[in-house]
Design an enzyme around this catalytic site. Structure first.
Site, PDB file in Angstrom:
ATOM      1  N   ILE A  90       1.631   1.826  -0.038  1.00 10.79           N
ATOM      2  CA  ILE A  90       1.246   0.522  -0.587  1.00 10.79           C
ATOM      3  C   ILE A  90       1.755  -0.579   0.332  1.00 10.79           C
ATOM      4  CG2 ILE A  90       1.408  -1.039  -2.546  1.00 10.79           C
ATOM      5  CD1 ILE A  90       1.519   1.280  -4.360  1.00 10.79           C
ATOM      6  N   HIS A  91       0.896  -1.027   1.221  1.00  9.38           N
ATOM      7  CA  HIS A  91       1.232  -2.149   2.093  1.00  9.38           C
ATOM      8  C   HIS A  91       0.558  -3.393   1.515  1.00  9.38           C
ATOM      9  CE1 HIS A  91      -2.724  -1.795   4.228  1.00  9.38           C
ATOM     10  NE2 HIS A  91      -2.572  -0.556   3.820  1.00  9.38           N
TER      11      HIS A  91
END
Lengths: 88, 328
Positions: free
Chosen positions: A14-15
């Site tokens: 999850i960027h």
């Protein structure tokens, strides 16, 4: 209040982009939504919160929602995770 | 599901200057993943002498000069039973202070038992103080809160509020006015030293960033300089921002002290209604200054009320006097 566990399936984790997608989706619902990872709990309507969770590939997250539209909220968030945020 | 704190984590703690533990691992490496489950320490003098009643086997074992000299004597005399017994108790780790190294026999027993041996150059009393402080932080009660923490005129102000109420925007203006950002959006709050609430970014490795709607993610350190950030800060005032509700009665006098409890610590608490035209950063600045005045013993609202009562009193006395003289 309902809870559901999901796994991060996209390689990059999850960027910023997936985090923005999550927040956009979560913000469409009135329910209070939280993400839990290990011992940390953060508000799913906060971009920085979600990014600072540091959710990498294959880590598992519990989505908890509380409110009138809790079921729809969790359902659409789970769908995001299942679609790997449209990444590989 | 609490994460385990292992001996390796203890070695990895990023502590600087007067907090540095100066620990290195000198033996028993295979045991580095042993968990430390308590912040308490033990000096194993009695155990080395063969007395194991009430032995704190779950604690880190500290070997100072005395214990080291005794271990030395035991190994020279070839009496190893008590050392073997000590390591059979599954202790998390042995720590030697003063840069002392344990004798080879002791080392090999530790290696066999898979118990890490750590060493520090510090003297025992100083090391124990630092270790208690460090472990106190590690084992402190903690909670991650959806909020923004800023330092305003030296007061740590925690800004609470629902998403979209303007926490980040308020903090941005405060930073612009020369105050400091501690953390935005996800604040990790720890209770240390009994009743101090310490706040810091939930993930310190990521630095000081903020998300501002319309701008995206911005780096505060680069934009405003290192003077505009702080790593951690004690929370001394809590401001709850909420959309103005005309049905609700907001505090108009401010004479009574309201508090909010986080992790069992009560902190001064204000509810600040937000609506267009209200300059929230200035209100928070003023609240912080007012908080400082209160700490010095001056309560604006109380003082004001006392003045009024004094004035009413004197007015009554004047009226009574005039009536008596028949001058009304």
């Amino acid at each position: 209040m309902i809870e559901k566990e999901v796994t991060v399936r996209n390689r990059a984790g999850i960027h910023a982009r997936p985090a923005a997608l999550i927040v956009q989706t979560a913000s469409q619902y009135a329910a209070h939504i939280e993400f839990k990872k290990d011992h940390e709990t953060i508000n799913a309507k906060s971009i920085m919160g979600i990014i600072t969770l540091g959710a990498s590939y294959n880590s598992s997250i519990t989505i908890a929602a509380d409110g009138e539209d809790e079921e729809e909220a969790v359902e659409s968030l789970v769908r995001l995770f299942e679609n790997r945020f449209e990444e590989d | 599901m609490e994460e385990q704190f292992t001996v390796l984590d203890l070695l990895d703690l990023d502590l600087k200057e007067h907090n540095d533990l100066g620990l290195t691992c000198v033996g028993g490496r295979q045991g580095l993943l042993r968990a430390i489950t308590t912040p308490d320490l033990n000096r194993p003098g009695l155990a080395l002498n063969g007395f194991f009643d009430n032995f704190g086997s779950d604690r880190l074992q500290i070997f100072g000069r005395g214990e080291h000299a005794f271990v030395d004597k035991l190994t020279r005399e070839g009496v190893l039973d008590n050392i073997q017994e000590l390591f059979s108790r599954d202790i998390p780790a042995c720590i030697f202070t003063h840069g002392l190294a344990p004798p080879a026999e002791f080392q090999s027993i530790a290696d066999e038992a898979g118990c890490p041996i750590l060493q520090t150059e510090l003297v025992t009393s100083e090391f124990v103080m630092r270790l208690i402080r460090a472990l106190g932080n590690v084992f402190a009660a903690r909670e991650t809160i959806h909020a923004t923490l800023v330092e305003v005129f030296g007061i740590g102000v925690l800004i609470l509020g629902d998403s979209g109420v303007g926490k980040s925007e308020t903090a941005l203006e405060l930073i612009e006015r020369g105050h400091r950002l501690v953390a935005d959006d996800a604040v990790e709050v720890r209770r240390v030293a009994g009743n101090i609430l310490l706040g810091q970014g939930a993930n310190p490795a990521l630095g000081h960033h903020m998300e501002i709607r319309g701008l995206g993610i911005i780096n505060i350190t680069h934009l405003f300089g290192v003077g505009s950030i702080r790593d951690d800060k004690q929370i001394q005032l809590i401001c709850q921002l909420e959309v103005w509700d005309s049905q609700k009665a907001y505090d108009r006098i401010g004479a009574e002290e309201r508090t909010l409890e986080i992790l069992g610590v009560a902190t001064p608490y204000l509810e600040i209604p937000v609506k267009p035209g209200r300059n929230i950063p200035i209100i928070i600045e003023t609240a912080a200054m007012n908080e400082r005045l209160k700490k010095m013993g001056y309560y604006s609202a109380r003082e004001f009320n006392q003045n009024i009562m004094r004035w009413l009193d004197s007015e009554n006395a004047r009226k009574a006097y005039l009536q008596k003289k028949g001058i009304t």
